[in-house]
Design a protein around this motif. Structure first.
Motif, PDB file in Angstrom:
ATOM      1  N   LYS A 282      12.952  19.359   1.239  1.00  0.00           N
ATOM      2  CA  LYS A 282      13.168  18.187  -0.541  1.00  0.00           C
ATOM      3  C   LYS A 282      11.635  17.091   0.200  1.00  0.00           C
ATOM      4  N   PHE A 283      11.193  17.369   1.611  1.00  0.00           N
ATOM      5  CA  PHE A 283       9.827  16.794   1.542  1.00  0.00           C
ATOM      6  C   PHE A 283       9.279  16.881   0.524  1.00  0.00           C
ATOM      7  N   GLY A 284       8.806  15.489   0.480  1.00  0.00           N
ATOM      8  CA  GLY A 284       6.963  15.591  -0.577  1.00  0.00           C
ATOM      9  C   GLY A 284       7.513  15.915  -2.259  1.00  0.00           C
ATOM     10  N   ILE A 285       5.915  14.866  -2.754  1.00  0.00           N
ATOM     11  CA  ILE A 285       5.943  15.312  -3.575  1.00  0.00           C
ATOM     12  C   ILE A 285       4.778  17.177  -4.866  1.00  0.00           C
ATOM     13  N   HIS A 286       6.260  17.349  -5.104  1.00  0.00           N
ATOM     14  CA  HIS A 286       5.186  18.542  -5.757  1.00  0.00           C
ATOM     15  C   HIS A 286       3.534  18.888  -6.336  1.00  0.00           C
ATOM     16  N   GLN A 287       3.092  19.634  -6.282  1.00  0.00           N
ATOM     17  CA  GLN A 287       1.099  19.613  -6.377  1.00  0.00           C
ATOM     18  C   GLN A 287       1.270  19.508  -7.946  1.00  0.00           C
ATOM     19  N   SER A 288       2.529  19.924  -8.622  1.00  0.00           N
ATOM     20  CA  SER A 288       2.028  20.589  -9.796  1.00  0.00           C
ATOM     21  C   SER A 288       2.387  18.192 -10.432  1.00  0.00           C
TER      22      SER A 288
ATOM     23  N   ASN B 236       1.163  -1.479  -0.163  1.00  0.00           N
ATOM     24  CA  ASN B 236      -0.040  -0.154  -0.073  1.00  0.00           C
ATOM     25  C   ASN B 236       1.066   1.254   0.262  1.00  0.00           C
ATOM     26  N   VAL B 237       0.514   2.203  -0.651  1.00  0.00           N
ATOM     27  CA  VAL B 237       1.101   3.479  -0.632  1.00  0.00           C
ATOM     28  C   VAL B 237       0.275   4.300  -0.509  1.00  0.00           C
ATOM     29  N   CYS B 238       0.483   5.350   0.426  1.00  0.00           N
ATOM     30  CA  CYS B 238       0.351   6.899   0.034  1.00  0.00           C
ATOM     31  C   CYS B 238       0.856   8.040  -0.283  1.00  0.00           C
ATOM     32  N   LEU B 239       0.881   8.916  -1.106  1.00  0.00           N
ATOM     33  CA  LEU B 239       1.756   9.968  -1.986  1.00  0.00           C
ATOM     34  C   LEU B 239       1.600  11.162  -0.757  1.00  0.00           C
ATOM     35  N   ARG B 240       2.946  11.329  -0.329  1.00  0.00           N
ATOM     36  CA  ARG B 240       3.198  12.784   0.769  1.00  0.00           C
ATOM     37  C   ARG B 240       3.389  13.931  -0.668  1.00  0.00           C
ATOM     38  N   VAL B 241       2.101  14.737  -0.153  1.00  0.00           N
ATOM     39  CA  VAL B 241       2.359  16.357  -0.967  1.00  0.00           C
ATOM     40  C   VAL B 241       2.934  17.115   0.086  1.00  0.00           C
ATOM     41  N   ASN B 242       3.970  17.747  -0.874  1.00  0.00           N
ATOM     42  CA  ASN B 242       3.824  19.136  -0.380  1.00  0.00           C
ATOM     43  C   ASN B 242       3.627  20.103  -0.094  1.00  0.00           C
ATOM     44  N   PRO B 243       2.665  20.694   0.933  1.00  0.00           N
ATOM     45  CA  PRO B 243       1.380  21.720   0.450  1.00  0.00           C
ATOM     46  C   PRO B 243       1.296  23.340   0.637  1.00  0.00           C
ATOM     47  N   ASP B 244       3.132  23.080   0.508  1.00  0.00           N
ATOM     48  CA  ASP B 244       3.801  24.684   0.138  1.00  0.00           C
ATOM     49  C   ASP B 244       3.372  25.552   1.380  1.00  0.00           C
ATOM     50  N   ILE B 245       3.349  25.338   2.295  1.00  0.00           N
ATOM     51  CA  ILE B 245       2.571  25.771   3.684  1.00  0.00           C
ATOM     52  C   ILE B 245       3.468  26.073   5.096  1.00  0.00           C
TER      53      ILE B 245
ATOM     54  N   GLN C 241      -0.232  14.553  -9.857  1.00  0.00           N
ATOM     55  CA  GLN C 241      -1.193  13.807 -10.681  1.00  0.00           C
ATOM     56  C   GLN C 241      -0.686  12.953 -11.704  1.00  0.00           C
ATOM     57  N   LYS C 242       0.750  12.935 -12.191  1.00  0.00           N
ATOM     58  CA  LYS C 242       1.569  11.486 -12.982  1.00  0.00           C
ATOM     59  C   LYS C 242       1.832  10.790 -11.662  1.00  0.00           C
ATOM     60  N   ALA C 243       1.939  10.743 -10.209  1.00  0.00           N
ATOM     61  CA  ALA C 243       2.474  10.016  -9.881  1.00  0.00           C
ATOM     62  C   ALA C 243       1.145   9.086  -8.754  1.00  0.00           C
ATOM     63  N   VAL C 244      -0.042   9.631  -8.927  1.00  0.00           N
ATOM     64  CA  VAL C 244      -1.253   9.265  -8.917  1.00  0.00           C
ATOM     65  C   VAL C 244      -1.835   8.120  -9.819  1.00  0.00           C
TER      66      VAL C 244
END
Ligand code: LLP
Length: 381
Positions: free
Chosen positions: A156-162, A131-140, A165-168
């Motif tokens: 350095k953490f998470g996947i940039h929101q832009s 199982n995987v969750c995608l870690r999103v970098n929320p820029d907050i 979609q590709k990762a999903v």
């Protein structure tokens, strides 16, 4: 927290002293608050990985949030079921990934497209479907110390929101991955609710966006970060968990059946621990007096690393003794080895015992042997 030194008699200083009853009351409060809600709490093992502490937390029924292969094996050994463990970190090695799959952990919090592709490859090769969750970098901006802010685009953490979609799409199309959710974490020692509200808003927008595409997530993991009162640990020994969970529940638009996961570290263990140290010398400088402890920055690095302040108490000076002003320092050959400047303390002498309070989180777990010193001992009373 009551420090009963008779219970630590015969033990050497520097000593991490943990109050079991405060830890248990803290865990009871967490469980009371989440009872009947879709919240599951994963304790962030990095905050304190002392096996005695881990066992109490595992016994309370919390899950574990790990960031290394050895945290995963240590958590399992302490009694956390593998199915209650999530595993984050930007640099998981192949060996650590395979170890997590083999152990049957709940899910990986995946931090990049690159990592996602490697997990899929390894899963295919070794015959797993993690199982995987995608870690999103929320820029907050969590408005906390910049070393412990993690949710900014520059971190350095998470996947940039832009790039999400590709990762999903990749995770959905891989036969070897099971996409279960989204993961976030904005930083640590957050003492106001505003950053958490902003995070909820971000998550709601993302969920709306993906719902419109027909994609739903079983798990929303908001990470950790709830802060504690370092100034007055006796006034606030248990953080405001109710306020924190209510903020999340009131601001997040969870879908029916969706689970909300939190990864709390500091708020669970900080207040139950103190670093107890003995005064080696009271040294007179030209214009100041130094209390030189047998504990140093290798035992508790937070003041040197983040400019953090832990409340300092003299445990053995008589109550009616006069007060004086001291710089409280350690024995390490670094000018940053300072626990407090111009501290008002009872007149202190060689041999007195000093407590550095609120040291249960990121204290013992960050200790080192710098200057070839031995690691501090610990006791759970
Ligand atoms: N989840 C993730 C992905 C994290 O990176 C962290 C902490 C946590 C959960 C737990 O956060 P907490 O609830 O403890 O705030 N050494 C620093 C703190 C570093 C925190 C790193 N990440 C300190 O002593 O203040």
């Amino acid at each position: 927290m009551k420090i009963d030194l008779t219970l630590a008699e015969g033990l050497k200083t520097p000593l991490y002293y943990y109050d079991r009853s405060l830890l248990e009351s803290t865990l009871q409060e967490v469980n009371r608050c989440i009872n009947g809600t879709p919240i599951k709490v994963h304790y962030a093992v990095k905050a304190n990985c002392n096996p005695k502490i881990l066992k109490v937390i595992a016994d309370a029924g919390l899950g574990a949030d790990c960031v290394s292969g050895r945290e995963v094996t240590t958590a399992i050994k302490a009694g956390f079921p593998a199915q209650s463990i999530c595993y984050a970190g930007v640099g998981k090695t192949d060996r650590e990934l395979i170890g997590g799959m083999k152990a049957g952990i709940a899910y990986f919090n995946v931090e990049s497209q690159e990592e996602l592709e490697i997990i899929s490859q390894l899963a295919e090769e070794y015959g797993y479907k993690p199982n995987v969750c995608l870690r999103v970098n929320p820029d907050i901006d969590a408005h906390t110390h910049h070393y412990i802010t993690t949710g900014l685009e520059e971190n350095k953490f998470g996947i940039h929101q832009s790039m999400l979609q590709k990762a999903v799409e990749f995770a959905q199309n891989s036969h070897y991955l099971n996409l279960v959710g989204l993961h976030f974490h904005i930083g640590s020692q957050i003492t106001n609710t505003e950053p958490f509200k902003l995070l909820c808003e971000k998550i709601n927008n993302l969920q709306d966006e993906y719902s419109a595409k027909g994609i739903e997530f079983k798990i929303i993991n908001v990470g950790g970060g709830l802060g504690i009162d370092y100034d007055d640990p006796d006034k606030n020994p248990i953080p405001d968990f109710k306020g924190y969970f209510d903020t999340l529940l009131q601001n997040l638009k969870l879908k029916p059946g969706q689970e909300l996961h939190c990864e709390l570290g500091r708020s669970i263990v900080a207040q139950c621990g103190s670093l107890i140290s003995k005064v080696t010398y009271v040294k007179k400088g030209l214009n100041r007096k130094f209390i030189i402890l047998d504990a140093g920055m290798n035992d508790l690095i937070r003041p040197a690393l983040y400019g953090a302040h832990h409340k300092i108490e003299n445990l053995t000076a008589p109550k009616d003794v006069k007060v004086d002003i001291y710089d409280v320092v350690g024995p390490i050959c670094e000018s940053s080895d300072i626990f407090g400047k111009e501290e008002r303390l009872p007149v202190t002498k060689r041999g007195d015992l000093i407590a550095l309070r609120s040291a249960g989180a990121y204290g013992e777990s960050m200790a080192s042997t710098y200057n070839i010193r031995t690691l501090p001992e610990s006791v759970l009373v």
